[in-house]
Design a protein around this motif. Structure first.
Motif, PDB file in Angstrom:
ATOM      1  N   ILE A   1       0.860  -1.187   0.000  1.00 18.33           N
ATOM      2  CA  ILE A   1       0.000   0.000   0.000  1.00 18.33           C
ATOM      3  C   ILE A   1       0.892   1.232   0.000  1.00 18.33           C
ATOM      4  O   ILE A   1       1.819   1.334   0.806  1.00 18.33           O
ATOM      5  N   THR A   2       0.612   2.153  -0.920  1.00 15.70           N
ATOM      6  CA  THR A   2       1.307   3.439  -0.928  1.00 15.70           C
ATOM      7  C   THR A   2       0.269   4.553  -0.867  1.00 15.70           C
ATOM      8  O   THR A   2      -0.736   4.513  -1.584  1.00 15.70           O
ATOM      9  N   VAL A   3       0.509   5.522   0.002  1.00 12.95           N
ATOM     10  CA  VAL A   3      -0.423   6.641   0.179  1.00 12.95           C
ATOM     11  C   VAL A   3       0.402   7.910   0.395  1.00 12.95           C
ATOM     12  O   VAL A   3       1.256   7.953   1.282  1.00 12.95           O
ATOM     13  N   ASP A   4       0.128   8.942  -0.428  1.00 13.86           N
ATOM     14  CA  ASP A   4       0.814  10.220  -0.232  1.00 13.86           C
ATOM     15  C   ASP A   4      -0.050  11.361  -0.733  1.00 13.86           C
ATOM     16  O   ASP A   4      -1.279  11.215  -0.846  1.00 13.86           O
TER      17      ASP A   4
ATOM     18  N   VAL B   1       0.455  13.333  -3.869  1.00 19.74           N
ATOM     19  CA  VAL B   1       0.218  12.998  -5.272  1.00 19.74           C
ATOM     20  C   VAL B   1       1.551  12.661  -5.920  1.00 19.74           C
ATOM     21  O   VAL B   1       2.599  13.224  -5.564  1.00 19.74           O
ATOM     22  N   GLY B   2       1.516  11.714  -6.856  1.00 25.83           N
ATOM     23  CA  GLY B   2       2.668  11.458  -7.697  1.00 25.83           C
ATOM     24  C   GLY B   2       2.457  12.188  -9.008  1.00 25.83           C
ATOM     25  O   GLY B   2       2.388  13.410  -9.050  1.00 25.83           O
ATOM     26  N   GLU B   3       2.366  11.412 -10.111  1.00 28.37           N
ATOM     27  CA  GLU B   3       1.963  12.050 -11.366  1.00 28.37           C
ATOM     28  C   GLU B   3       0.441  12.233 -11.340  1.00 28.37           C
ATOM     29  O   GLU B   3      -0.074  13.327 -11.373  1.00 28.37           O
ATOM     30  N   TRP B   4      -0.260  11.102 -11.258  1.00 27.50           N
ATOM     31  CA  TRP B   4      -1.715  11.115 -11.069  1.00 27.50           C
ATOM     32  C   TRP B   4      -2.126  10.379  -9.789  1.00 27.50           C
ATOM     33  O   TRP B   4      -3.026  10.795  -9.079  1.00 27.50           O
ATOM     34  N   ALA B   5      -1.472   9.284  -9.496  1.00 21.50           N
ATOM     35  CA  ALA B   5      -1.871   8.440  -8.370  1.00 21.50           C
ATOM     36  C   ALA B   5      -1.634   9.142  -7.031  1.00 21.50           C
ATOM     37  O   ALA B   5      -0.649   9.863  -6.849  1.00 21.50           O
ATOM     38  N   THR B   6      -2.548   8.906  -6.105  1.00 26.38           N
ATOM     39  CA  THR B   6      -2.398   9.371  -4.722  1.00 26.38           C
ATOM     40  C   THR B   6      -2.407   8.206  -3.736  1.00 26.38           C
ATOM     41  O   THR B   6      -1.905   8.334  -2.633  1.00 26.38           O
ATOM     42  N   THR B   7      -2.993   7.086  -4.144  1.00 24.38           N
ATOM     43  CA  THR B   7      -3.085   5.889  -3.315  1.00 24.38           C
ATOM     44  C   THR B   7      -3.030   4.673  -4.232  1.00 24.38           C
ATOM     45  O   THR B   7      -3.697   4.673  -5.279  1.00 24.38           O
ATOM     46  N   THR B   8      -2.235   3.668  -3.870  1.00 25.61           N
ATOM     47  CA  THR B   8      -2.221   2.445  -4.677  1.00 25.61           C
ATOM     48  C   THR B   8      -2.222   1.216  -3.781  1.00 25.61           C
ATOM     49  O   THR B   8      -1.763   1.252  -2.640  1.00 25.61           O
TER      50      THR B   8
ATOM     51  N   LEU C   1      -5.596  11.386   0.116  1.00 28.39           N
ATOM     52  CA  LEU C   1      -5.583  11.322   1.576  1.00 28.39           C
ATOM     53  C   LEU C   1      -4.460  12.193   2.140  1.00 28.39           C
ATOM     54  O   LEU C   1      -4.632  12.868   3.165  1.00 28.39           O
ATOM     55  N   GLY C   2      -3.313  12.184   1.469  1.00 27.11           N
ATOM     56  CA  GLY C   2      -2.207  13.015   1.916  1.00 27.11           C
ATOM     57  C   GLY C   2      -2.529  14.496   1.856  1.00 27.11           C
ATOM     58  O   GLY C   2      -2.215  15.259   2.778  1.00 27.11           O
ATOM     59  N   LEU C   3      -3.174  14.926   0.781  1.00 26.77           N
ATOM     60  CA  LEU C   3      -3.497  16.339   0.631  1.00 26.77           C
ATOM     61  C   LEU C   3      -4.601  16.781   1.584  1.00 26.77           C
ATOM     62  O   LEU C   3      -4.571  17.900   2.109  1.00 26.77           O
ATOM     63  N   VAL C   4      -5.574  15.915   1.838  1.00 18.11           N
ATOM     64  CA  VAL C   4      -6.632  16.309   2.772  1.00 18.11           C
ATOM     65  C   VAL C   4      -6.076  16.397   4.192  1.00 18.11           C
ATOM     66  O   VAL C   4      -6.448  17.289   4.963  1.00 18.11           O
ATOM     67  N   TYR C   5      -5.149  15.506   4.550  1.00 15.01           N
ATOM     68  CA  TYR C   5      -4.522  15.586   5.874  1.00 15.01           C
ATOM     69  C   TYR C   5      -3.670  16.851   5.982  1.00 15.01           C
ATOM     70  O   TYR C   5      -3.676  17.540   7.012  1.00 15.01           O
ATOM     71  N   SER C   6      -2.966  17.188   4.904  1.00 19.85           N
ATOM     72  CA  SER C   6      -2.196  18.432   4.874  1.00 19.85           C
ATOM     73  C   SER C   6      -3.113  19.643   4.954  1.00 19.85           C
ATOM     74  O   SER C   6      -2.761  20.658   5.579  1.00 19.85           O
TER      75      SER C   6
ATOM     76  N   ILE D   1      -8.399   9.213   9.073  1.00 22.55           N
ATOM     77  CA  ILE D   1      -7.228   8.617   8.425  1.00 22.55           C
ATOM     78  C   ILE D   1      -7.057   7.164   8.868  1.00 22.55           C
ATOM     79  O   ILE D   1      -6.821   6.262   8.051  1.00 22.55           O
ATOM     80  N   GLU D   2      -7.166   6.930  10.146  1.00 15.46           N
ATOM     81  CA  GLU D   2      -7.007   5.570  10.674  1.00 15.46           C
ATOM     82  C   GLU D   2      -8.054   4.633  10.083  1.00 15.46           C
ATOM     83  O   GLU D   2      -7.743   3.484   9.724  1.00 15.46           O
ATOM     84  N   GLU D   3      -9.282   5.109   9.984  1.00 15.90           N
ATOM     85  CA  GLU D   3     -10.350   4.278   9.416  1.00 15.90           C
ATOM     86  C   GLU D   3     -10.032   3.880   7.980  1.00 15.90           C
ATOM     87  O   GLU D   3     -10.186   2.713   7.592  1.00 15.90           O
ATOM     88  N   ILE D   4      -9.572   4.838   7.187  1.00 13.90           N
ATOM     89  CA  ILE D   4      -9.273   4.558   5.785  1.00 13.90           C
ATOM     90  C   ILE D   4      -8.099   3.596   5.653  1.00 13.90           C
ATOM     91  O   ILE D   4      -8.132   2.649   4.851  1.00 13.90           O
TER      92      ILE D   4
END
Length: 607
Positions: A147-150, A152-159, A180-185, A280-283
């Motif tokens: 699982i990767t979550v941040d 944004v990369g190019e398009w992906a934000t979660t994989t 998820l990364g941007l909403v937390y930020s 965040i924890e729930e997701i």
């Protein structure tokens, strides 16, 4: 076969160099330039990696960048088209960054390297594949879910993906602008913390509050599905327009304007932090369950900036969805340098992967080191007063005694850590039994907010004596609770005076016990962390306590120290009591020759 990986031009630039089955070196650019989260091309980190490997650019089999600039350009153009007349700021502020800097990364790397390896060619790897590779390939698993979550990369934000031997496949992904990364930020920014820097403070603030906004966030801002996928209500956000993270509608929803940076933190911010953290924890738990369902794997690997949310990681671990979880210690963009190099090694060059039963990250001690000869020369040149201990046992027994006396120790040993955490080589150490140590170290040494918790180093064999935890946590990426029989009853709800709450004793190791009885744990062993393990054992022998306070060797806004010069400057300009450089011990009250005046406050931009 030797491959150089490079990350940069977003934030946390870094370089990493590997041979066929060994990570030779890796480091963030910020450690050399002394600019926190330096996002420029990592010139100094590249030079260090080449020197550590003993190679020239011509010796490299590949030079790899951790992102696909053309795909990033595709997102940028489509974002502009979607915004229409509202795109002016995005064009003015991001055009050079996206079009000029990233599309010319190969040309700029040639200025540093001359040639891009034997084929004189720059390879590129997608951003989230770089994250996935950084998590899976160094892990001790033959196969795992990933699982990767941040942000944004190019398009992906979660994989969600799967790794097996040398192969990685991405199975599912969520794309920008749903991040998820941007909403937390965005929530962090609204509460007065700096984007890409203050999210860990926001996480540390959460236990002071109650999740009273949890239902509101789920009703108005984020729609969460059972598989962990989500969609954001963009009416509340402006980050995709390039200037601000949130807007007036967001402020109205949470009862007023955003908190100004450095202003007093109120109960509203505490409650927002608690609520956003719960979401965040729930997701993360839902993503973990779904990844298990579609991959059938018993192991999980994680990376991306959100994987540094050690509270969420701890909650995921406690769900027992997986038998084992391994998280990349450099989960932020710095780890992309390692990931893209590893992916190219295994995917392009078809090298057979060798698996270490612990992991192949080598404790994440992958940065520069300085031997005692170098340190002795530095001490003489600067007229420092120091005592050299030839025996490690004598050194550790002496320092353990100083910690027991309530002194604060700057501890500088071996190779610098790769990633955002100090793991016992570039650390500030203290006595966890001292109830006043948290506020003392925060305010007088780190020059940071008093509410921020410190992490414990704990002997691996004693982790369950102190914490509700059986597993190893070598990289300080898991949070668990202090054992109930060590806790002290206290109330946090009867005041919003944070300093008063901080100073209330919560356990028999109060300096590393957060207000919800949690701690961000690093376990140490004699094999992985020989000297800090020996020091902790010396402290245990002296006091009966197998735990030390561990925080990074820096002040607020400063990158973790890299060199003896960095360490000595920080030591002399703060209220640390003792500095240990290799086998040399310097006492503050014995130093007389330091020429610089003043303290560390104001030297670095606040994070």
């Amino acid at each position: 076969m030797i491959i150089l990986g490079v990350s940069g031009l977003y934030h946390d630039s870094a370089a990493a160099i590997i041979d066929e089955n060994k990570i030779i070196a890796a480091a963030q650019e910020e450690r050399f330039t002394r600019i926190k989260h330096d996002n420029r091309l990592p010139v100094n980190a590249i030079r260090y990696c080449l020197k550590e490997a003993g190679v020239s650019p011509m010796d490299l089999d590949a030079v790899v960048y951790y992102d696909k600039p053309m795909l990033t350009l595709d997102r940028y153009i489509k974002n502009i088209i979607a915004l229409g007349e509202e795109a002016d700021y995005l064009i003015d502020s991001k055009l050079d960054d996206v079009v000029i800097n990233r599309l010319s990364v190969d040309r700029n790397l040639r200025k540093v390297l001359g040639v891009l390896g034997k084929e004189d060619k720059l390879y590129t790897v997608e951003h989230h594949m770089s994250h996935a590779a950084s998590a899976f390939y160094p892990s001790p698993f033959k196969s795992s879910a990933i699982i990767t979550v941040d942000g944004v990369g190019e398009w992906a934000t979660t994989t969600i993906g799967r790794g097996t031997d040398e192969k990685i496949e991405i199975i599912k992904q969520i794309d920008y602008p749903h991040s998820l990364g941007l909403v937390y930020s965005a929530f962090s920014s609204f509460c007065g913390f700096k984007v890409n820097s203050g999210e860990y403070k926001f996480m540390g603030l959460a236990p002071y509050g109650e999740p009273v906004f949890y239902d509101l966030i789920k009703e108005e801002i984020i729609d969460i599905k059972d598989d962990g996928s989500f969609r954001l209500n963009l009416d509340y956000f402006d980050y995709y327009k390039g200037k601000y993270m949130t807007n007036q509608k967001f402020s109205d929803l949470f009862g007023g304007p955003a908190r100004e940076m450095e202003s007093r933190i109120t109960k509203r911010e505490m409650d927002i932090a608690a609520s956003a953290q719960k979401v965040i924890e729930e997701i993360i738990i839902l993503l973990g369950r779904y990844a298990k369902k579609i991959t059938g794997e018993k192991n999980l690997c994680m990376a991306g900036g959100v994987a540094l949310n050690c509270v969420a990681n701890g909650k995921l671990l406690s769900e027992k969805i997986y038998e084992n979880i391994w998280i990349q210690p450099a989960s932020d963009d710095s780890g992309g340098a390692l990931g893209c190099a590893l992916y190219t090694m295994y995917e392009k060059f078809k090298v057979a992967r060798s698996i270490d039963e612990n992991d192949s990250q080598r404790g994440s001690y992958l940065g520069p080191d300085f031997d005692d000869d170098y340190i002795e020369s530095f001490i003489k040149e600067n007229s420092c007063v120091a005592v050299r201990y030839e025996s490690e046992d004598d050194l550790c027994n002496t320092v353990a005694g100083y910690i027991d006396e309530g002194r604060v120790i700057g501890w500088f040993q071996g190779r610098m850590e790769y990633g955002p955490r100090a793991l016992g080589n570039r650390s500030i150490l203290g006595d966890p039994r001292n109830a006043e140590m948290q506020s003392k170290m925060n305010l007088k040494i780190k020059h940071r907010e008093s509410f921020r918790p410190f992490a414990p180093i704990v002997l691996r064999e004693r982790v369950n004596d102190y914490f509700v935890m059986e597993e190893e946590s070598p990289y300080m990426l898991l949070v668990s609770e202090v054992q109930p029989d060590r806790r002290t009853d206290f109330k946090k709800q009867d005041t919003d005076d944070m300093l008063e709450i901080v100073n209330r004793k919560r356990s028999d190791i109060p300096a590393i016990t957060h207000v919800d009885y949690s701690a961000r744990i690093q376990t140490v062993t004699g094999e992985r962390n020989p000297l800090i393990y020996k020091l902790t054992k010396s402290f245990e022998k002296l006091t009966g306590c197998g735990v030390l306070i561990n925080t990074s060797f820096n002040v607020r806004g400063e990158p973790i120290v890299c060199t003896p010069e960095d360490a000595y400057r920080c030591f002399m300009r703060t209220e640390m009591d003792v500095l240990v450089l290799g086998h040399f011990v310097l006492l503050k009250d014995k130093q007389t020759a330091y020429e610089e005046t003043g303290d560390m406050e104001g030297l670095y931009e606040l994070d």
